[in-house]
Design an enzyme around this catalytic site. Structure first.
Site: not given
Ligand code: ARG
Length: 412
Positions: A14, A94, A123, A174
């Site tokens: 991406d 983040r 995120d 992912s």
């Molecule tokens: N559910 C978790 C969170 O919100 C993990 C997110 C994983 N993010 C990703 N871009 N694969 O922090």
């Protein structure tokens, strides 16, 4: 001159496609920024890929120490565990990425920042809200939220533009990883009834494959911060990495959780967080020794609020500063050692000690040397139970429904 945008770049499909897409769609000059938060990858390859895909410049920041000092350890001191399960590895990285984007934008004279988050996850909220607090004048571009392409279409776009596609793209999962943990989503995991297949795990052995013999680790804390492992003083990054290896080998740190996302959906998430699991348990055990009952009870509530604020992207808020001040104050006596037994997927605290311990042997013991005045309990209980005695006489004993007014569930 074209305006400049700083794109948070992971090297994945991406964000690689995003380099070209932003150029085409916005006519902007793209500078990529890759933050190394301990996600073991070859940063030079990532940098090369950014440049060959069309980035004007590819910045690499080693952010591991910053991540540990300002994000991971404060969250550990706060006992932050979202919904009692998720050590918040992805969530904690983040706001750091937002900060690095804001700094790079200032340095490079950029007018915008960009990231590869979709419109369904947490995120995007964490990075966008971080930017809104740190650099509200910057425009935010989120290609994957805007372009409306499916995964297939994204791959076609990549092929058409000669964008090198990383090998991991073939995986149905992912993933996101950093020093504090690894997050795994998608594929068969989207069925909450399906057991996670062994192939998704990269950091932990299954309990079955783990060694038969237990391994003991001793963790030294200084004011709530881990500073030593098995008697050796270590910097944070080294300590986390070493413990990660040991605990992962023993199958510790797998989490399978259906989680409440901020955007309102429930999502099945699997995590691997061997070091975080051990450190969070050890920290709680040490606190149990040195904090009073009231401090512990209140800290549990703060821990939940703290985990929620990290999860919900409110890192750069006054609310966080206020809670952090409480957490820091609560840690001033949280120094000492904790012994943990790792065995077949379990981490069990089996010993703890501290120079500031509130545990008093002469009060706790049933053996010789007991200094607890048992006769004083009589008066204490007399006063403590007094309100109940009155209530029982005037209310509970008067009720017709059942013994002492306690009505059980109605049987059919
Ligand atoms: N559910 C978790 C969170 O919100 C993990 C997110 C994983 N993010 C990703 N871009 N694969 O922090």
């Amino acid at each position: 001159m074209a305006e400049k945008v700083i794109l948070a770049y992971s090297g994945g499909l991406d964000t690689s496609v995003a380099i070209k897409w932003i150029e085409e769609r916005y006519g902007m000059e793209v500078v990529t920024l890759t933050a190394d938060v301990g996600n073991e990858r070859d940063v030079e390859t990532v940098q090369q890929r950014a440049l060959s895909t069309g980035a004007k410049k590819a910045l690499i920041v080693d952010a591991k120490d910053l991540f540990v000092k300002y994000f991971i350890f404060p969250a550990l001191q706060a006992d932050a565990l979202y919904e009692g399960q998720y050590p918040l590895a992805t969530a904690l990285s983040r706001p750091l990425i937002a900060k690095l984007l804001a700094d790079a934008a200032a340095e490079e004279g950029a007018t915008a920042v960009a990231h590869g988050c979709t419109g369904k996850g947490n995120d995007q909220v964490r990075i966008d809200v971080g930017m809104m607090s740190l650099a509200p004048h910057l425009k935010i571009i989120a290609p994957a939220r805007e372009w409306g392409m499916t995964r297939e279409e994204t791959m076609e776009y990549a092929a058409k533009h000669n964008i090198p596609v990383p090998t991991t793209v073939r995986s149905p999962y992912s993933t996101d990883e950093n020093l504090w943990g690894r997050s795994i989503e998608c594929g068969i995991l989207e069925d909450p009834w399906a057991e996670p297949p062994e192939e998704i795990y990269a950091w932990t052995r299954s309990a079955k494959e783990a060694p038969d013999a237990a391994r003991y680790v001793e963790i030294t804390f200084d004011q709530g911060v881990p500073v030593g492992l098995d008697g050796e003083r270590l910097d944070g990054v080294t300590l986390i990495r070493r413990l990660h290896g040991i605990a992962g080998e023993h199958g510790v740190g797998r989490v399978d959780h259906v989680e409440n996302r901020l955007v309102g959906i429930k999502s099945r998430e699997v995590y691997e967080a061997p070091a975080a699991t051990v450190l969070l348990k050890a920290h709680l055990a040490l606190q149990a020794l040195v904090l009073s009952k009231e401090q512990q009870r209140f800290k549990e509530r703060v821990a939940q609020a703290y985990a929620d604020l990290i999860y919900n992207g409110l890192w750069f808020s006054s609310y966080h500063q206020d809670l952090a001040a409480y957490v820091q104050s609560s840690q001033r006596h949280v120094s000492g050692e904790v012994r943990v037994r790792l065995h077949k997927g379990t981490a069990t605290v089996v010993g703890r000690k501290s120079p500031k311990s509130l545990y008093d042997y002469s009060l706790a013991t049933y053996d010789k040397g007991d200094l607890f005045d048992q006769s004083a309990s009589i008066g204490f209980i007399h006063i403590w139970g007094l309100p109940l005695k009155i209530q029982a006489k005037t209310q509970l004993l008067q009720q017709p429904e059942g013994p002492l007014g306690i009505t059980g569930s109605k049987q059919p």
